[in-house]
Scaffold this active site. Structure first.
Site: not given
Ligand code: 13P
Length: 250
Positions: A94, A96, A10
Protein backbone atom coordinates in the site's frame (compact mmCIF):
# COMPACT_ATOMS: atom_id res chain seq x y z
CA UNK A 1 -15.33 -13.16 -17.60
CA UNK A 2 -13.57 -11.83 -14.51
CA UNK A 3 -15.49 -11.74 -11.25
CA UNK A 4 -15.60 -8.37 -9.50
CA UNK A 5 -13.98 -7.87 -6.12
CA UNK A 6 -14.57 -5.14 -3.55
CA UNK A 7 -12.12 -4.91 -0.66
CA UNK A 8 -12.54 -2.67 2.37
CA UNK A 9 -9.28 -1.41 3.87
CA UNK A 10 -10.09 -0.11 7.33
CA UNK A 11 -6.50 1.15 7.78
CA UNK A 12 -5.85 2.15 11.44
CA UNK A 13 -9.48 2.96 12.20
CA UNK A 14 -12.22 1.58 14.49
CA UNK A 15 -12.19 0.21 17.99
CA UNK A 16 -13.53 -3.26 18.82
CA UNK A 17 -17.11 -2.10 19.39
CA UNK A 18 -17.31 0.08 16.25
CA UNK A 19 -15.61 -2.62 14.19
CA UNK A 20 -18.04 -5.28 15.36
CA UNK A 21 -21.06 -3.06 14.60
CA UNK A 22 -19.63 -2.29 11.15
CA UNK A 23 -18.93 -5.89 10.16
CA UNK A 24 -22.30 -7.05 11.54
CA UNK A 25 -24.15 -4.45 9.44
CA UNK A 26 -22.17 -5.43 6.34
CA UNK A 27 -22.90 -9.11 6.93
CA UNK A 28 -26.65 -8.46 7.24
CA UNK A 29 -26.70 -6.23 4.17
CA UNK A 30 -24.70 -8.62 2.00
CA UNK A 31 -26.52 -11.93 2.27
CA UNK A 32 -25.64 -12.54 -1.33
CA UNK A 33 -23.37 -10.57 -3.58
CA UNK A 34 -22.48 -10.80 -7.22
CA UNK A 35 -19.00 -9.55 -6.40
CA UNK A 36 -16.43 -11.12 -4.08
CA UNK A 37 -16.17 -8.97 -0.95
CA UNK A 38 -13.28 -8.86 1.51
CA UNK A 39 -12.79 -6.89 4.71
CA UNK A 40 -9.30 -5.95 5.89
CA UNK A 41 -9.49 -4.75 9.52
CA UNK A 42 -6.49 -3.94 11.74
CA UNK A 43 -4.58 -7.09 12.80
CA UNK A 44 -5.92 -7.24 16.36
CA UNK A 45 -9.54 -7.32 15.15
CA UNK A 46 -9.02 -10.14 12.61
CA UNK A 47 -10.31 -12.89 14.98
CA UNK A 48 -13.37 -10.81 15.92
CA UNK A 49 -14.21 -10.01 12.29
CA UNK A 50 -13.64 -13.66 11.33
CA UNK A 51 -16.10 -14.75 14.04
CA UNK A 52 -18.79 -12.29 12.95
CA UNK A 53 -18.33 -13.16 9.26
CA UNK A 54 -18.78 -16.93 9.76
CA UNK A 55 -21.54 -18.19 7.48
CA UNK A 56 -21.34 -15.16 5.20
CA UNK A 57 -19.74 -15.02 1.74
CA UNK A 58 -17.48 -12.13 2.84
CA UNK A 59 -13.77 -12.99 3.11
CA UNK A 60 -11.13 -11.78 5.53
CA UNK A 61 -7.91 -10.00 4.63
CA UNK A 62 -4.98 -8.36 6.41
CA UNK A 63 -3.37 -5.03 5.61
CA UNK A 64 0.27 -6.15 5.60
CA UNK A 65 2.59 -9.02 6.50
CA UNK A 66 6.27 -9.80 6.81
CA UNK A 67 8.19 -11.27 3.90
CA UNK A 68 9.79 -13.66 6.40
CA UNK A 69 8.39 -17.03 7.39
CA UNK A 70 9.23 -16.60 11.08
CA UNK A 71 12.00 -15.70 13.53
CA UNK A 72 13.40 -12.66 15.29
CA UNK A 73 11.21 -9.95 13.70
CA UNK A 74 9.68 -8.08 16.63
CA UNK A 75 6.29 -6.62 15.86
CA UNK A 76 5.90 -8.47 12.56
CA UNK A 77 3.35 -11.05 11.44
CA UNK A 78 3.87 -13.95 9.04
CA UNK A 79 1.66 -15.33 6.29
CA UNK A 80 1.18 -18.49 8.37
CA UNK A 81 -0.21 -16.45 11.25
CA UNK A 82 -2.66 -14.67 8.97
CA UNK A 83 -3.83 -18.01 7.57
CA UNK A 84 -4.22 -19.30 11.15
CA UNK A 85 -6.76 -16.59 11.97
CA UNK A 86 -8.74 -17.12 8.77
CA UNK A 87 -7.30 -14.64 6.30
CA UNK A 88 -7.69 -15.37 2.61
CA UNK A 89 -6.23 -12.10 1.26
CA UNK A 90 -3.47 -9.70 2.28
CA UNK A 91 -2.97 -6.13 1.05
CA UNK A 92 0.70 -5.58 0.17
CA UNK A 93 2.66 -2.53 -0.92
CA UNK A 94 0.00 0.00 0.00
CA UNK A 95 1.29 3.49 -0.80
CA UNK A 96 1.05 4.44 2.88
CA UNK A 97 3.46 1.63 3.76
CA UNK A 98 5.72 2.50 0.84
CA UNK A 99 5.85 6.15 1.98
CA UNK A 100 5.75 5.75 5.78
CA UNK A 101 7.59 2.46 6.31
CA UNK A 102 10.11 2.58 3.48
CA UNK A 103 8.76 -0.45 1.61
CA UNK A 104 10.60 -0.57 -1.71
CA UNK A 105 9.42 -2.32 -4.86
CA UNK A 106 11.87 -5.12 -4.02
CA UNK A 107 10.52 -5.63 -0.49
CA UNK A 108 6.93 -5.53 -1.74
CA UNK A 109 7.82 -8.14 -4.37
CA UNK A 110 9.32 -10.39 -1.66
CA UNK A 111 6.12 -10.04 0.36
CA UNK A 112 3.91 -10.90 -2.62
CA UNK A 113 6.00 -14.02 -3.31
CA UNK A 114 5.91 -15.06 0.38
CA UNK A 115 2.13 -14.54 0.62
CA UNK A 116 1.40 -16.48 -2.52
CA UNK A 117 3.74 -19.36 -1.56
CA UNK A 118 1.92 -19.65 1.76
CA UNK A 119 -1.49 -19.76 0.08
CA UNK A 120 -2.71 -16.22 0.70
CA UNK A 121 -4.10 -14.13 -2.17
CA UNK A 122 -1.99 -10.95 -2.35
CA UNK A 123 -3.64 -7.63 -3.21
CA UNK A 124 -0.65 -5.79 -4.67
CA UNK A 125 -1.03 -1.99 -4.56
CA UNK A 126 0.64 0.22 -7.12
CA UNK A 127 0.17 3.84 -8.13
CA UNK A 128 1.89 7.12 -8.91
CA UNK A 129 2.31 10.33 -6.90
CA UNK A 130 0.71 13.57 -8.08
CA UNK A 131 4.12 14.97 -9.10
CA UNK A 132 4.79 11.85 -11.17
CA UNK A 133 1.46 12.20 -12.97
CA UNK A 134 2.15 15.88 -13.62
CA UNK A 135 5.59 15.04 -15.00
CA UNK A 136 4.01 12.47 -17.32
CA UNK A 137 5.82 9.53 -15.71
CA UNK A 138 2.78 7.56 -14.52
CA UNK A 139 3.39 4.65 -16.89
CA UNK A 140 7.11 4.52 -16.05
CA UNK A 141 6.33 4.38 -12.32
CA UNK A 142 3.68 1.69 -12.78
CA UNK A 143 6.09 -0.29 -14.98
CA UNK A 144 8.80 -0.27 -12.28
CA UNK A 145 6.34 -1.36 -9.61
CA UNK A 146 5.03 -4.18 -11.81
CA UNK A 147 8.41 -5.24 -13.17
CA UNK A 148 9.64 -5.94 -9.62
CA UNK A 149 7.41 -9.02 -9.95
CA UNK A 150 7.16 -9.59 -13.69
CA UNK A 151 10.93 -9.80 -14.10
CA UNK A 152 11.45 -12.92 -12.01
CA UNK A 153 10.06 -16.42 -12.30
CA UNK A 154 9.02 -16.40 -8.63
CA UNK A 155 7.31 -13.04 -9.06
CA UNK A 156 5.42 -14.12 -12.15
CA UNK A 157 4.36 -17.33 -10.36
CA UNK A 158 3.12 -15.27 -7.38
CA UNK A 159 1.09 -12.98 -9.63
CA UNK A 160 -0.92 -16.00 -10.82
CA UNK A 161 -2.86 -15.87 -7.54
CA UNK A 162 -2.70 -12.11 -7.00
CA UNK A 163 -5.05 -9.18 -7.39
CA UNK A 164 -3.64 -5.79 -8.39
CA UNK A 165 -5.02 -2.54 -7.00
CA UNK A 166 -4.21 0.62 -8.91
CA UNK A 167 -4.34 3.42 -6.37
CA UNK A 168 -3.11 6.80 -7.62
CA UNK A 169 -1.59 8.29 -4.47
CA UNK A 170 -3.12 11.71 -5.20
CA UNK A 171 -6.60 10.17 -5.10
CA UNK A 172 -6.24 8.39 -1.74
CA UNK A 173 -8.24 10.03 1.03
CA UNK A 174 -8.38 13.31 -0.88
CA UNK A 175 -11.82 13.15 -2.47
CA UNK A 176 -9.99 13.67 -5.80
CA UNK A 177 -11.10 10.47 -7.53
CA UNK A 178 -9.44 9.62 -10.83
CA UNK A 179 -11.94 10.03 -13.65
CA UNK A 180 -13.19 6.72 -15.06
CA UNK A 181 -11.16 7.49 -18.22
CA UNK A 182 -7.95 8.18 -16.26
CA UNK A 183 -8.38 4.99 -14.23
CA UNK A 184 -9.31 2.88 -17.28
CA UNK A 185 -6.29 4.11 -19.19
CA UNK A 186 -3.86 3.00 -16.43
CA UNK A 187 -5.72 -0.29 -15.94
CA UNK A 188 -5.43 -1.02 -19.67
CA UNK A 189 -1.72 -0.20 -19.47
CA UNK A 190 -1.27 -2.61 -16.51
CA UNK A 191 -3.03 -5.38 -18.40
CA UNK A 192 -0.89 -4.76 -21.52
CA UNK A 193 2.30 -4.81 -19.46
CA UNK A 194 1.34 -8.16 -17.91
CA UNK A 195 0.30 -9.48 -21.34
CA UNK A 196 3.84 -8.95 -22.60
CA UNK A 197 4.91 -11.71 -20.16
CA UNK A 198 1.77 -13.80 -19.80
CA UNK A 199 -1.30 -13.07 -21.96
CA UNK A 200 -3.49 -15.57 -20.17
CA UNK A 201 -2.71 -14.06 -16.75
CA UNK A 202 -3.38 -10.57 -18.17
CA UNK A 203 -6.83 -11.64 -19.33
CA UNK A 204 -7.73 -13.21 -16.01
CA UNK A 205 -6.14 -11.08 -13.25
CA UNK A 206 -8.53 -8.88 -11.25
CA UNK A 207 -7.53 -5.19 -11.39
CA UNK A 208 -9.08 -2.99 -8.71
CA UNK A 209 -9.22 0.79 -8.62
CA UNK A 210 -8.67 2.57 -5.29
CA UNK A 211 -8.75 6.25 -4.34
CA UNK A 212 -11.81 8.11 -3.05
CA UNK A 213 -14.30 5.51 -4.30
CA UNK A 214 -17.76 6.30 -2.90
CA UNK A 215 -21.28 5.03 -3.35
CA UNK A 216 -21.86 7.85 -5.83
CA UNK A 217 -18.94 7.18 -8.19
CA UNK A 218 -18.42 3.41 -7.92
CA UNK A 219 -20.76 2.43 -10.71
CA UNK A 220 -19.11 4.51 -13.45
CA UNK A 221 -15.63 3.40 -12.35
CA UNK A 222 -16.59 -0.28 -12.23
CA UNK A 223 -18.25 0.01 -15.66
CA UNK A 224 -14.84 0.45 -17.31
CA UNK A 225 -13.71 -2.65 -19.19
CA UNK A 226 -10.46 -3.13 -17.30
CA UNK A 227 -11.72 -2.22 -13.81
CA UNK A 228 -12.81 -5.30 -11.89
CA UNK A 229 -13.81 -3.68 -8.60
CA UNK A 230 -12.32 -1.46 -5.93
CA UNK A 231 -10.09 -1.15 -2.90
CA UNK A 232 -12.02 1.11 -0.58
CA UNK A 233 -10.62 3.14 2.32
CA UNK A 234 -12.78 5.78 4.00
CA UNK A 235 -16.08 4.62 2.48
CA UNK A 236 -15.54 1.09 3.86
CA UNK A 237 -16.02 2.46 7.39
CA UNK A 238 -19.66 3.30 6.68
CA UNK A 239 -21.77 0.15 6.22
CA UNK A 240 -24.40 1.73 3.94
CA UNK A 241 -21.79 3.42 1.76
CA UNK A 242 -19.75 0.23 1.50
CA UNK A 243 -22.84 -1.85 0.68
CA UNK A 244 -23.76 0.60 -2.09
CA UNK A 245 -20.26 0.18 -3.53
CA UNK A 246 -20.52 -3.63 -3.32
CA UNK A 247 -23.85 -3.53 -5.16
CA UNK A 248 -22.28 -1.37 -7.89
CA UNK A 249 -19.78 -4.17 -8.61
CA UNK A 250 -21.68 -6.66 -10.71
P1 13P B 1 -9.82 6.13 0.22
O1 13P B 1 -10.92 5.28 -0.33
O2 13P B 1 -10.08 6.63 1.61
O3 13P B 1 -9.38 7.20 -0.72
O4 13P B 1 -8.54 5.15 0.41
C1 13P B 1 -8.17 4.33 -0.64
C2 13P B 1 -7.18 3.37 -0.13
O5 13P B 1 -6.05 3.74 0.20
C3 13P B 1 -7.57 1.97 0.00
O6 13P B 1 -6.48 1.14 0.23
Amino acid sequence: MRKSLVAGNWKMNCNAADGEALVSAIKVGLKSSVADVVLCPPFVYLPMVERVLRGSPVSLGAQNMSQHVGGAYTGELSAGMLLDVGCKYVILGHSERRAQCGESDAIVAEKVVAASKAGLLPILCIGELLAEREQGTTEAVISCQLDALLSSEAGLAALQSAVIAYEPVWAIGTGMTATPEQAQSVHAFIRQRIAMKDPSLAARIQLLYGGSVKGGNAEELFAQVDIDGGLIGGASLDAEEFLTICRAAT
